[in-house]
Design a protein around this motif. Structure first.
Motif, PDB file in Angstrom:
ATOM      1  N   HIS A  62      -0.178  -6.924   0.692  1.00 27.00           N
ATOM      2  CA  HIS A  62      -1.218  -6.155   1.197  1.00 27.00           C
ATOM      3  C   HIS A  62      -1.072  -4.659   0.772  1.00 27.00           C
ATOM      4  O   HIS A  62      -0.279  -4.045   1.132  1.00 27.00           O
ATOM      5  CB  HIS A  62      -1.262  -6.288   2.646  1.00 27.00           C
ATOM      6  CG  HIS A  62      -2.445  -5.586   3.426  1.00 27.00           C
ATOM      7  ND1 HIS A  62      -2.302  -4.992   4.691  1.00 27.00           N
ATOM      8  CD2 HIS A  62      -3.501  -5.158   2.913  1.00 27.00           C
ATOM      9  CE1 HIS A  62      -3.580  -4.218   4.874  1.00 27.00           C
ATOM     10  NE2 HIS A  62      -4.316  -4.331   4.080  1.00 27.00           N
ATOM     11  N   LEU A  63      -1.813  -4.077  -0.058  1.00 23.67           N
ATOM     12  CA  LEU A  63      -1.902  -2.655  -0.492  1.00 23.67           C
ATOM     13  C   LEU A  63      -2.819  -1.992   0.200  1.00 23.67           C
ATOM     14  O   LEU A  63      -4.285  -2.107   0.413  1.00 23.67           O
ATOM     15  CB  LEU A  63      -1.897  -2.592  -1.956  1.00 23.67           C
ATOM     16  CG  LEU A  63      -1.198  -3.669  -3.057  1.00 23.67           C
ATOM     17  CD1 LEU A  63      -1.450  -3.230  -4.201  1.00 23.67           C
ATOM     18  CD2 LEU A  63       0.216  -3.446  -2.491  1.00 23.67           C
ATOM     19  N   THR A  64      -2.602  -0.657   0.545  1.00 27.15           N
ATOM     20  CA  THR A  64      -3.404   0.309   1.046  1.00 27.15           C
ATOM     21  C   THR A  64      -3.055   1.815   0.534  1.00 27.15           C
ATOM     22  O   THR A  64      -1.944   1.888  -0.038  1.00 27.15           O
ATOM     23  CB  THR A  64      -3.767   0.539   2.605  1.00 27.15           C
ATOM     24  OG1 THR A  64      -2.214   1.046   3.059  1.00 27.15           O
ATOM     25  CG2 THR A  64      -3.783  -0.934   3.163  1.00 27.15           C
ATOM     26  N   ARG A  65      -3.924   2.872   0.471  1.00 27.55           N
ATOM     27  CA  ARG A  65      -3.671   4.170   0.293  1.00 27.55           C
ATOM     28  C   ARG A  65      -2.330   4.567   0.841  1.00 27.55           C
ATOM     29  O   ARG A  65      -1.559   5.181   0.270  1.00 27.55           O
ATOM     30  CB  ARG A  65      -4.773   5.049   0.255  1.00 27.55           C
ATOM     31  CG  ARG A  65      -6.137   4.854  -0.239  1.00 27.55           C
ATOM     32  CD  ARG A  65      -7.298   5.796   0.083  1.00 27.55           C
ATOM     33  NE  ARG A  65      -8.401   5.382  -0.341  1.00 27.55           N
ATOM     34  CZ  ARG A  65      -9.185   4.657   0.299  1.00 27.55           C
ATOM     35  NH1 ARG A  65      -8.915   4.073   1.429  1.00 27.55           N
ATOM     36  NH2 ARG A  65     -10.581   4.509  -0.196  1.00 27.55           N
ATOM     37  N   ASP A 116       4.886  -1.240  -5.967  1.00 23.70           N
ATOM     38  CA  ASP A 116       4.077  -1.287  -4.824  1.00 23.70           C
ATOM     39  C   ASP A 116       4.960  -1.127  -3.278  1.00 23.70           C
ATOM     40  O   ASP A 116       4.356  -1.252  -2.407  1.00 23.70           O
ATOM     41  CB  ASP A 116       3.770  -2.843  -4.729  1.00 23.70           C
ATOM     42  CG  ASP A 116       2.572  -3.031  -6.012  1.00 23.70           C
ATOM     43  OD1 ASP A 116       2.222  -2.203  -6.577  1.00 23.70           O
ATOM     44  OD2 ASP A 116       2.212  -4.225  -5.718  1.00 23.70           O
ATOM     45  N   ARG A 154      -2.708  -1.300  -8.177  1.00 28.72           N
ATOM     46  CA  ARG A 154      -2.476  -0.229  -7.219  1.00 28.72           C
ATOM     47  C   ARG A 154      -3.509   0.728  -7.141  1.00 28.72           C
ATOM     48  O   ARG A 154      -3.702   1.331  -5.991  1.00 28.72           O
ATOM     49  CB  ARG A 154      -1.237   0.497  -7.641  1.00 28.72           C
ATOM     50  CG  ARG A 154       0.088  -0.082  -7.225  1.00 28.72           C
ATOM     51  CD  ARG A 154       1.260   0.815  -7.535  1.00 28.72           C
ATOM     52  NE  ARG A 154       1.777   0.797  -9.071  1.00 28.72           N
ATOM     53  CZ  ARG A 154       2.483  -0.272  -9.782  1.00 28.72           C
ATOM     54  NH1 ARG A 154       3.008  -1.295  -9.234  1.00 28.72           N
ATOM     55  NH2 ARG A 154       2.738   0.179 -10.828  1.00 28.72           N
ATOM     56  N   THR A 157      -6.507   0.644  -4.915  1.00 28.05           N
ATOM     57  CA  THR A 157      -6.640   1.089  -3.442  1.00 28.05           C
ATOM     58  C   THR A 157      -7.437   2.647  -3.183  1.00 28.05           C
ATOM     59  O   THR A 157      -7.704   2.833  -2.365  1.00 28.05           O
ATOM     60  CB  THR A 157      -5.153   1.583  -2.974  1.00 28.05           C
ATOM     61  OG1 THR A 157      -4.474   2.366  -3.814  1.00 28.05           O
ATOM     62  CG2 THR A 157      -4.298   0.243  -2.985  1.00 28.05           C
ATOM     63  N   ASP A 161     -10.946  -0.241   0.691  1.00 25.25           N
ATOM     64  CA  ASP A 161      -9.928   0.208   1.861  1.00 25.25           C
ATOM     65  C   ASP A 161      -8.596  -0.737   1.979  1.00 25.25           C
ATOM     66  O   ASP A 161      -7.487  -0.095   2.415  1.00 25.25           O
ATOM     67  CB  ASP A 161     -10.678  -0.226   3.258  1.00 25.25           C
ATOM     68  CG  ASP A 161     -12.091   0.727   3.448  1.00 25.25           C
ATOM     69  OD1 ASP A 161     -11.868   1.722   2.940  1.00 25.25           O
ATOM     70  OD2 ASP A 161     -12.965   0.284   4.236  1.00 25.25           O
ATOM     71  N   ASP A 162      -8.678  -1.837   1.325  1.00 24.39           N
ATOM     72  CA  ASP A 162      -7.653  -2.840   1.442  1.00 24.39           C
ATOM     73  C   ASP A 162      -7.733  -3.580   0.234  1.00 24.39           C
ATOM     74  O   ASP A 162      -8.905  -4.176  -0.279  1.00 24.39           O
ATOM     75  CB  ASP A 162      -7.686  -3.828   2.761  1.00 24.39           C
ATOM     76  CG  ASP A 162      -7.490  -3.074   3.987  1.00 24.39           C
ATOM     77  OD1 ASP A 162      -6.444  -2.907   4.346  1.00 24.39           O
ATOM     78  OD2 ASP A 162      -8.422  -2.881   4.465  1.00 24.39           O
ATOM     79  N   ILE A 163      -6.377  -3.897  -0.301  1.00 22.80           N
ATOM     80  CA  ILE A 163      -6.344  -4.739  -1.408  1.00 22.80           C
ATOM     81  C   ILE A 163      -5.423  -5.723  -1.101  1.00 22.80           C
ATOM     82  O   ILE A 163      -4.322  -5.605  -0.813  1.00 22.80           O
ATOM     83  CB  ILE A 163      -5.871  -4.005  -2.709  1.00 22.80           C
ATOM     84  CG1 ILE A 163      -6.928  -3.056  -3.291  1.00 22.80           C
ATOM     85  CG2 ILE A 163      -5.622  -5.048  -3.848  1.00 22.80           C
ATOM     86  CD1 ILE A 163      -8.183  -3.752  -3.692  1.00 22.80           C
ATOM     87  N   GLY A 207     -10.606  -7.265  -3.184  1.00 24.73           N
ATOM     88  CA  GLY A 207     -10.873  -5.990  -2.340  1.00 24.73           C
ATOM     89  C   GLY A 207     -11.501  -6.050  -1.157  1.00 24.73           C
ATOM     90  O   GLY A 207     -12.763  -6.642  -1.436  1.00 24.73           O
TER      91      GLY A 207
END
Length: 272
Positions: A62-65, A116, A154, A157, A161-163, A207
């Motif tokens: 779960h990736l975010t800024r 990440d 990456r 993001t 909002d969320d990846i 996304g």
């Protein structure tokens, strides 16, 4: 180079509830053979490890800024000195070992990338566990095209909002033109040989914007040198195709009738 897409897919059937094995029966009186996979949760990813192939079946992130921020770096003097440690949470006989890769000609390819997990050194170190690795062609793939794809994820993001991304290995069939038969053939490395070399790798990317707007894309890349000029869309595949090939179900809680194709919403272009 690219697996052929089936003509069409029916809507995925509802997912059956997972049943825990009942070992209190006559068939398992003297022992339960056990699962072929191990589930694990780390600081920055969750994964399922295939004991027979010594590969992760899938690794979910779960990736975010915000969680992409950080300064952890394995090159720092304070970083652990043991690269690519074996995963001691797994039974010893099923672990991939560093020596399995030695002299194999393959890179130790991250499924959850170290890039990440810069948030702290513990998180980054966990990405170097061999249970998060699979053998990848180095020049032209792991060190190039695959790395570009990781950077592309990456960068998403900045647009969502969320990846949510799921990465794993595939063993796809090829057709023997002489016999017309389809077979799955893959190399095995190690001494004794026990770590399977995937024919392909996949990434499924979801996304999310505003908690209810979804964009979904799936990619299956051959484990071979890929020209850096090759468009990412070349490897786009229906999610259902990758599900059938992997035996997995991805993001089944998302209504796919209410989802935009990722590469129709944003430009699926890699930055070298």
């Amino acid at each position: 180079m690219q697996p052929k897409q089936p003509a069409q897919f029916a809507a995925p059937a509802p997912r059956a509830p997972v049943q825990s094995p009942n070992t209190d029966n006559e068939f398992l009186k003297y022992g339960y053979p056990g699962p072929i996979s191990d589930f694990m949760v780390r600081s920055r990813y969750a994964a399922s490890y295939n004991r027979a192939l010594r590969n992760p079946s899938w690794v979910a992130e779960h990736l975010t800024r915000d969680n992409m921020k950080g300064t952890a770096d394995r090159a720092l003097p304070t970083a652990p000195t043991s690269p690519f440690p074996e995963d001691k949470s797994l039974p010893e006989q099923f672990r991939a070992l560093l020596k399995d890769y030695s002299g194999s000609g393959y890179d130790r390819g991250h499924m959850a990338p170290a890039g990440d997990a810069k948030i702290n050194m513990e998180a980054m170190t966990e990405t170097f566990l061999l249970s998060n690795m699979a053998p990848q062609v180095g020049i032209g793939f792991n060190r190039h095209y695959w790395a570009y794809l990781e950077g592309f994820v990456r960068d998403l993001t900045k647009q969502f909002d969320d990846i949510y991304v799921i990465t794993g290995s595939l063993f796809l069939p090829t057709k023997n033109e002489a016999t017309g038969k389809w077979t799955v053939t893959y190399e095995v490395i190690g001494n004794p040989p026990n770590v399977a070399v995937p024919t392909h790798f996949y990434k499924i990317i979801l996304g999310v914007t505003g908690g209810s707007n979804f964009a979904l894309g799936g990619f299956a890349l051959p484990n071979q040198k890929i020209d850096s000029k090759t468009e990412l869309s070349t490897f786009s595949q229906p999610i259902e195709y990758i599900e059938k090939a992997s035996g997995l179900t991805f993001f089944d809680k998302v209504d796919r009738s209410n989802v935009t194709e990722l590469c129709k919403q944003i430009a699926c272009t890699l930055t070298k």
